[in-house]
Scaffold this active site. Structure first.
Site, mmCIF file in Angstrom:
data_model
loop_
_atom_site.group_PDB
_atom_site.id
_atom_site.type_symbol
_atom_site.label_atom_id
_atom_site.label_comp_id
_atom_site.label_asym_id
_atom_site.label_seq_id
_atom_site.Cartn_x
_atom_site.Cartn_y
_atom_site.Cartn_z
ATOM 1 C CE1 TYR A 25 -29.121 17.938 -29.815
ATOM 2 C CE2 TYR A 25 -30.315 19.954 -30.368
ATOM 3 C CZ TYR A 25 -29.997 18.642 -29.892
ATOM 4 O OH TYR A 25 -31.249 17.771 -30.313
ATOM 5 C CD1 TRP A 31 -31.699 17.385 -34.868
ATOM 6 C CD2 TRP A 31 -32.619 16.361 -36.190
ATOM 7 N NE1 TRP A 31 -32.589 16.517 -34.089
ATOM 8 C CE2 TRP A 31 -33.045 15.610 -35.169
ATOM 9 C CE3 TRP A 31 -33.068 15.613 -37.455
ATOM 10 C CZ2 TRP A 31 -34.040 14.479 -35.048
ATOM 11 C CZ3 TRP A 31 -33.939 14.516 -37.466
ATOM 12 C CH2 TRP A 31 -34.358 14.089 -36.123
HETATM 13 N N1 LIG Z 1 -40.387 25.383 -27.591
HETATM 14 C C1 LIG Z 1 -39.611 24.182 -28.217
HETATM 15 N N2 LIG Z 1 -38.336 24.275 -28.525
HETATM 16 C C2 LIG Z 1 -37.596 23.259 -28.766
HETATM 17 C C3 LIG Z 1 -38.127 21.966 -29.305
HETATM 18 C C4 LIG Z 1 -39.517 21.944 -28.680
HETATM 19 O O1 LIG Z 1 -40.140 20.684 -28.393
HETATM 20 N N3 LIG Z 1 -40.238 23.026 -28.167
HETATM 21 N N4 LIG Z 1 -37.681 20.845 -29.508
HETATM 22 C C5 LIG Z 1 -36.180 20.787 -29.386
HETATM 23 C C6 LIG Z 1 -35.526 19.557 -30.094
HETATM 24 S S1 LIG Z 1 -36.204 18.071 -29.813
HETATM 25 C C7 LIG Z 1 -34.695 19.704 -31.060
HETATM 26 S S2 LIG Z 1 -33.863 18.559 -31.664
HETATM 27 C C8 LIG Z 1 -34.272 21.080 -31.320
HETATM 28 C C9 LIG Z 1 -33.917 21.252 -32.914
HETATM 29 O O2 LIG Z 1 -32.929 22.179 -33.162
HETATM 30 P P1 LIG Z 1 -31.891 22.398 -34.307
HETATM 31 O O3 LIG Z 1 -31.377 20.986 -34.647
HETATM 32 O O4 LIG Z 1 -30.995 23.454 -33.793
HETATM 33 O O5 LIG Z 1 -32.940 22.720 -35.277
HETATM 34 P P2 LIG Z 1 -32.710 22.889 -37.020
HETATM 35 O O6 LIG Z 1 -33.696 23.811 -37.584
HETATM 36 O O7 LIG Z 1 -32.764 21.313 -37.765
HETATM 37 O O8 LIG Z 1 -31.081 23.397 -37.114
HETATM 38 C C10 LIG Z 1 -30.392 22.925 -37.953
HETATM 39 C C11 LIG Z 1 -29.503 23.956 -38.668
HETATM 40 O O9 LIG Z 1 -28.427 23.252 -39.412
HETATM 41 C C12 LIG Z 1 -28.210 24.021 -40.695
HETATM 42 N N5 LIG Z 1 -27.659 22.997 -41.585
HETATM 43 C C13 LIG Z 1 -28.643 22.042 -42.187
HETATM 44 N N6 LIG Z 1 -27.699 21.309 -43.003
HETATM 45 C C14 LIG Z 1 -26.467 21.706 -42.844
HETATM 46 C C15 LIG Z 1 -25.112 21.431 -43.393
HETATM 47 O O10 LIG Z 1 -24.987 20.608 -44.048
HETATM 48 N N7 LIG Z 1 -24.117 22.180 -42.885
HETATM 49 C C16 LIG Z 1 -24.250 23.453 -41.923
HETATM 50 N N8 LIG Z 1 -23.098 24.007 -41.861
HETATM 51 N N9 LIG Z 1 -25.548 23.761 -41.364
HETATM 52 C C17 LIG Z 1 -26.413 22.820 -41.943
HETATM 53 C C18 LIG Z 1 -29.814 24.470 -40.873
HETATM 54 O O11 LIG Z 1 -29.823 25.317 -41.958
HETATM 55 C C19 LIG Z 1 -30.174 24.792 -39.681
HETATM 56 O O12 LIG Z 1 -29.809 26.159 -39.375
HETATM 57 O O13 LIG Z 1 -35.090 22.033 -31.201
HETATM 58 C C20 LIG Z 1 -35.507 22.089 -29.832
HETATM 59 N N10 LIG Z 1 -36.323 23.128 -29.421
HETATM 60 N N1 LIG Z 2 -42.515 16.983 -39.243
HETATM 61 C C1 LIG Z 2 -41.503 16.915 -38.142
HETATM 62 N N2 LIG Z 2 -41.178 15.783 -37.362
HETATM 63 C C2 LIG Z 2 -40.286 15.701 -36.408
HETATM 64 C C3 LIG Z 2 -39.489 17.123 -36.168
HETATM 65 C C4 LIG Z 2 -39.741 18.182 -36.727
HETATM 66 O O1 LIG Z 2 -39.253 19.431 -36.644
HETATM 67 N N3 LIG Z 2 -40.588 18.078 -37.938
HETATM 68 N N4 LIG Z 2 -38.696 16.961 -34.990
HETATM 69 C C5 LIG Z 2 -38.182 15.618 -35.015
HETATM 70 C C6 LIG Z 2 -37.441 15.651 -33.403
HETATM 71 S S1 LIG Z 2 -35.823 16.354 -33.380
HETATM 72 C C7 LIG Z 2 -37.870 15.111 -32.283
HETATM 73 S S2 LIG Z 2 -36.985 15.137 -30.688
HETATM 74 C C8 LIG Z 2 -39.281 14.630 -32.229
HETATM 75 C C9 LIG Z 2 -39.987 14.892 -31.036
HETATM 76 O O2 LIG Z 2 -41.041 14.077 -30.885
HETATM 77 P P1 LIG Z 2 -42.335 14.205 -29.848
HETATM 78 O O3 LIG Z 2 -41.270 14.602 -28.443
HETATM 79 O O4 LIG Z 2 -42.937 12.914 -29.499
HETATM 80 O O5 LIG Z 2 -42.850 15.562 -30.053
HETATM 81 P P2 LIG Z 2 -43.849 16.507 -29.851
HETATM 82 O O6 LIG Z 2 -44.433 17.168 -31.062
HETATM 83 O O7 LIG Z 2 -42.988 17.596 -28.899
HETATM 84 O O8 LIG Z 2 -44.558 15.880 -28.788
HETATM 85 C C10 LIG Z 2 -45.502 14.774 -29.266
HETATM 86 C C11 LIG Z 2 -46.919 15.247 -28.575
HETATM 87 O O9 LIG Z 2 -47.155 15.161 -27.424
HETATM 88 C C12 LIG Z 2 -48.039 15.915 -26.847
HETATM 89 N N5 LIG Z 2 -47.881 16.510 -25.648
HETATM 90 C C13 LIG Z 2 -47.118 17.583 -25.206
HETATM 91 N N6 LIG Z 2 -46.790 17.637 -23.944
HETATM 92 C C14 LIG Z 2 -47.944 16.511 -23.323
HETATM 93 C C15 LIG Z 2 -48.204 16.320 -21.978
HETATM 94 O O10 LIG Z 2 -47.739 17.013 -21.037
HETATM 95 N N7 LIG Z 2 -49.058 15.157 -21.841
HETATM 96 C C16 LIG Z 2 -49.429 14.361 -22.848
HETATM 97 N N8 LIG Z 2 -50.273 13.393 -22.652
HETATM 98 N N9 LIG Z 2 -49.096 14.822 -24.085
HETATM 99 C C17 LIG Z 2 -48.317 15.889 -24.524
HETATM 100 C C18 LIG Z 2 -48.280 17.069 -27.611
HETATM 101 O O11 LIG Z 2 -49.803 17.049 -28.079
HETATM 102 C C19 LIG Z 2 -47.558 16.583 -28.853
HETATM 103 O O12 LIG Z 2 -48.094 16.701 -29.999
HETATM 104 O O13 LIG Z 2 -39.785 14.881 -33.436
HETATM 105 C C20 LIG Z 2 -39.108 14.397 -34.632
HETATM 106 N N10 LIG Z 2 -40.014 14.570 -35.841
HETATM 107 MO MO LIG Z 3 -35.201 16.481 -31.145
#
Ligand SMILES: Nc1nc2c(c(=O)[nH]1)N[C@H]1C(S)=C(S)[C@@H](COP(=O)(O)OP(=O)(O)OC[C@H]3O[C@@H](n4cnc5c(=O)[nH]c(N)nc54)[C@H](O)[C@@H]3O)O[C@H]1N2
Ligand SMILES: Nc1nc2c(c(=O)[nH]1)N[C@H]1C(S)=C(S)[C@@H](COP(=O)(O)OP(=O)(O)OC[C@H]3O[C@@H](n4cnc5c(=O)[nH]c(N)nc54)[C@H](O)[C@@H]3O)O[C@H]1N2
Ligand SMILES: [Mo]
Length: 765
Positions: A106, A108
């Site tokens: 898993y 991005w």
């Molecule tokens: N506590 C907490 N944890 C969370 C979340 C949260 O809200 N709270 N959010 C979750 C969510 S929504 C998500 S989507 C995940 C994201 O988790 P990930 O998608 O695993 O996070 P990234 O840092 O985008 O990791 C991408 C990895 O791919 C590598 N990479 C980038 N481009 C390439 C490429 O071209 N080739 C190769 N081989 N590698 C590459 C980057 O260096 C990096 O190590 O995290 C989750 N974890």
């Molecule tokens: N710059 C930047 N943008 C991103 C990403 C990133 O890593 N960096 N990651 C991308 C990815 S993979 C994803 S999945 C999306 C995720 O997008 P979201 O899921 O929308 O992101 P979060 O920042 O986890 O949550 C949004 C807001 O919800 C609020 N929140 C959290 N818990 C609660 C709750 O219980 N109740 C209420 N009412 N509010 C709450 C928090 O204040 C938080 O700022 O973002 C994407 N956009």
């Molecule tokens: Mo995500």
């Protein structure tokens, strides 16, 4: 021209080196994350050549697994590294079968759709006979499981959702749970050609649309200047929503015609809200005690929602919590009670603002994608159950009505994801990760995941290769043109898997005889043909590549989700058992899950401000998405590095909580609970409500004692050493990262040196 998940740009190139980047000239709000690109491209943290963990280099695969993450690396030739990888893949398949190979991987990856690392890897693994994969995503796994039961699809969370043009035309009130954070709209998977969320919020505000931000964090709706902020205790939104439904029912404002014609189960929902089933009426008074929102406010908001054309939006983040299915089901039930679903400007969406493309008007033209083929092993786990898989082979678990069994994993191949960023309870995860016989990681940088591997294969960044960037929701398709010579001995993901396919004996099936540019032309043409069938004429590949980008047109009339269904529910039924919106689901109810009954219910999270654990750990930690990077990507450069306090990730803490702990701006604190402890820098801010800290994810995991991280301090500010590793419920099994309680105290010891901003210790060959 080039693209990234956080925006399109032009690279400034000098003698095969990128010396700067300029945002795409059409982008009015480029992302600050762009600044990190040149720095990260040539960073000390690049993996310059293939490596093996020292024990593996000396004694072969499987040696001293307990030292993963705590040993030096030895540089090896590409031939040696690939020979060992190929031999291990063959051995594990022969001895244990394909399901013993975990390649869910898993993550991005990068925006380019051809070199998309995970897809390239899975295409390769499918030709090897398959692998254990991962179902759903960390973003909205609970939604992907529960929404099909209620609505027949998960489109309301994945898109397309009702677009902004419809909202601008008709809506008077937009109520956002978790806001529409501009920080998150910087990003979309596959890329944002231009960033238009800020524009939308400004236009909406100028038209007099009123916004309400129901969130623990004020900043979540910074883009709508006149919005009202209603702070709410994290994880309690379901109670608030049920109480708003109570007000509508009590005052005769429930739209009984809509509920009768388009929904099933209203009677059950109503009985629950009024307390006829459990003796507990879900009154505003009841909800006020749980949520911290006043009774008066709850009544006023419910009445206002019913009195005008109103739209409900809920961030994806709300379902990344214990019982995360419930706020989603509750908000759909409230929207159904209001009866505006399928009307222009009415109804609901999940995740508008969570990424930039949600709600952006765009014709439904499929983006170019690389085909991965079929996984014949037919083996998978719910995405966030990765540590359970590695720790508990053969164990049974529940998921969405099924009883399933974890396979026995012998080999892990991770490519394009960073589980030491994304997974919860990282100290537990380290133990899990030390179980399999072989761990292969293919990445660009020395992330914690690469540091915990046996064999490390260096990939190039997108700037060292040609590709096409395109998000499924964003209208731009971007030519990602090569701008730099490869760094060190790094190779593109496609070239690495081509070389491995050669060793496995299926090179031709893998490449289909196409070169990189031939593949780009091919996947572009597939989209072009499909677009043409929908009446959209895209330029030919040469013209597209020369210009550098193409913008998919927007539809002539706004897209309104469920408009067809509203117009004729018999002709256009939903894909649910009843064909209608299921406020009560017989099917979900039949699973017998107390953690996800057949209707929206307020179920107490195991950790929130109202739970007994809050006595010891009185602060609710929201580990939300970082403003300054994409997850862990670009952490070691640009905006992310600049934002750190004495090298640590900043947290926001309310002035009241800071004062009670004697904390001031710039202090270093220890953030801790029973699962772990980490260092962070303090920003005292009334942008976050009392009792809550905002602690963004993404600082590279950096344990003070890599041998036994669980008993040591994490030095860098990674909130995932504090989060719970438990599913949202037996139904969705999504991550419940947003349900975690912590305590914060001033750190007065000597600050440990950060280790992850350079390569790990390297031994001689
Ligand atoms: N506590 C907490 N944890 C969370 C979340 C949260 O809200 N709270 N959010 C979750 C969510 S929504 C998500 S989507 C995940 C994201 O988790 P990930 O998608 O695993 O996070 P990234 O840092 O985008 O990791 C991408 C990895 O791919 C590598 N990479 C980038 N481009 C390439 C490429 O071209 N080739 C190769 N081989 N590698 C590459 C980057 O260096 C990096 O190590 O995290 C989750 N974890
Ligand atoms: N710059 C930047 N943008 C991103 C990403 C990133 O890593 N960096 N990651 C991308 C990815 S993979 C994803 S999945 C999306 C995720 O997008 P979201 O899921 O929308 O992101 P979060 O920042 O986890 O949550 C949004 C807001 O919800 C609020 N929140 C959290 N818990 C609660 C709750 O219980 N109740 C209420 N009412 N509010 C709450 C928090 O204040 C938080 O700022 O973002 C994407 N956009
Ligand atoms: Mo995500």
């Amino acid at each position: 021209m080039h693209g990234s998940h956080w925006g399109a740009f032009r690279a400034e190139v000098n003698e095969g080196r990128v010396i700067g980047v300029k945002p795409f000239e059409q982008d009015k709000s480029p992302s600050q994350i762009l600044d990190a690109i040149p720095e990260m491209l040539y960073s000390e943290t690049r993996i310059a050549e293939p490596y093996m963990r020292e024990s593996v280099a000396k004694h072969g695969p499987g040696a001293k697994r307990e030292l993963r993450g705590a040993e030096r690396f030895v540089p090896v030739s590409w031939d040696k590294a690939l020979d060992v990888v190929a031999a291990e893949l063959k051995r594990v398949k022969a001895e244990h079968g394909n399901e013993a190979i975990f390649a869910g991987s898993y993550g991005w990856s990068s925006a380019g759709r051809f070199h998309h690392a995970k897809t390239q890897m899975q295409r390769f693994m499918n030709l090897h006979g398959g692998f254990t994969g991962q179902l759903h995503n960390y973003s909205y796994a609970a939604a992907l499981a529960v929404l099909p039961h209620i609505l027949g699809t998960a489109e309301a969370a994945q898109g397309p959702v009702s677009d902004w043009d419809g909202l601008l035309a008709e809506t008077k009130l937009i109520v956002c749970f978790g806001g529409m954070p501009l920080k998150n709209a910087q990003v979309d998977a596959g890329g944002n050609g231009t960033h238009r969320m800020a524009d939308f919020l400004e236009q909406a505000t100028a038209r007099g649309i009123r916004f309400v931000n129901i969130s623990p964090v004020r900043e979540d709706l910074e883009g709508a200047s006149n919005s009202e902020w209603i702070p709410i205790r994290p994880n309690t939104d379901t109670a608030l929503i049920l109480a708003m439904a109570y007000v509508l029912i009590e005052t005769g404002k429930a739209d009984l015609n809509f509920l009768d014609r388009y929904c099933v189960g209203y009677e059950r929902f109503r009985a629950h809200v009024m307390g006829e089933d459990d003796g507990l009426a879900k009154t505003p008074g009841w909800a006020s005690t749980i949520t911290g929102v006043s009774e008066q406010k709850i009544r006023a908001l419910a009445n206002e929602l019913a009195s005008v054309r109103s739209f409900l939006n809920m961030a994806w983040g709300l379902q990344r919590a214990d019982h995360g299915e419930q706020p989603y089901w509750a908000m759909i039930s409230l929207a159904a009670t209001l009866g505006q679903i399928g009307k222009t400007g009415g109804g609901f969406a999940f995740g508008m603002g969570s990424v930039g493309g949600m709600g952006a008007p765009r014709e439904k033209v499929p983006s170019p994608t690389m085909p991965a083929g079929m996984n014949r092993a037919d083996s998978w786990i719910p995405v966030a159950r990765i540590a359970d898989l590695l720790l508990n082979p053969g164990e049974q678990y529940e998921f969405n009505g099924e009883t399933r069994t974890y396979p026995d994993t012998r080999l892990v191949y991770w490519c394009g994801g960073n589980p030491f960023h994304h997974h919860q309870d990282l100290n537990r995860f380290v133990d899990a990760w030390r179980r399999p016989e072989t761990v292969i990681v293919q990445d660009i940088w020395w992330t914690a995941t690469a540091r915990h591997a046996d064999i490390v294969l260096p990939a190039t960044t997108t700037l060292e290769r040609n590709d096409i960037g395109s998000g499924g929701r964003d209208p731009h398709i971007i030519a990602m043109q090569k701008a730099s010579d490869p760094v060190g001995k790094a190779k593109s993901d496609h070239d690495i898997f081509t070389a491995l396919s050669e060793r496995m004996g299926y090179r031709d099936a893998f490449t289909e005889g196409r070169s990189e540019m031939e593949w780009l032309e091919h996947i572009y043409n597939v989209s072009r043909q499909l677009a043409s069938r929908r009446g959209v004429e895209m330029p030919d590949f040469q013209a597209f590549w020369k210009k550098g980008w193409y913008e998919v047109p927007k539809p002539t009339t706004p897209f309104v989700q469920f408009a067809d269904f509203r117009q004729d529910p018999e002709e256009n039924p939903l894909n649910t058992p009843s064909g209608k919106i299921e406020l009560f689901s017989e099917r979900v109810s039949s699973f017998g899950y107390s953690d996800c009954p057949g209707y929206a219910a307020w179920l107490e999270p195991k950790e929130y401000l109202g739970s007994p654990a809050a006595k010891r750990f009185p602060l609710h930690m929201l580990s939300n998405q970082p403003k300054t990077r994409l997850h862990s990507q670009m952490d070691a450069g640009g905006a992310s590095l600049k934002s750190k306090i004495k090298g640590r990730e900043p947290i926001w803490i309310n002035p009241l909580d800071a004062e009670a702990r004697g904390l001031a701006d710039g202090d270093i604190v220890r953030v801790f609970n029973d699962r772990g402890q980490t260092l962070a820098g303090v920003i005292v801010a009334d942008l976050v409500m009392p009792g809550v800290i905002q602690f963004p994810t993404g600082a590279w995991f950096d344990p003070a004692n890599p041998l036994k991280p669980a008993t040591a301090l994490e030095k860098h500010g990674n909130p995932n050493v504090l989060t719970r590793d438990e599913g949202t419920s037996r139904l969705g099994q999504g991550t419940s990262a947003h349900s975690a309680l912590v305590e914060v105290e001033k750190f007065t010891g000597e600050l440990p040196v950060i280790s992850v901003r350079s390569a790990p210790p390297i031994a001689a060959e």
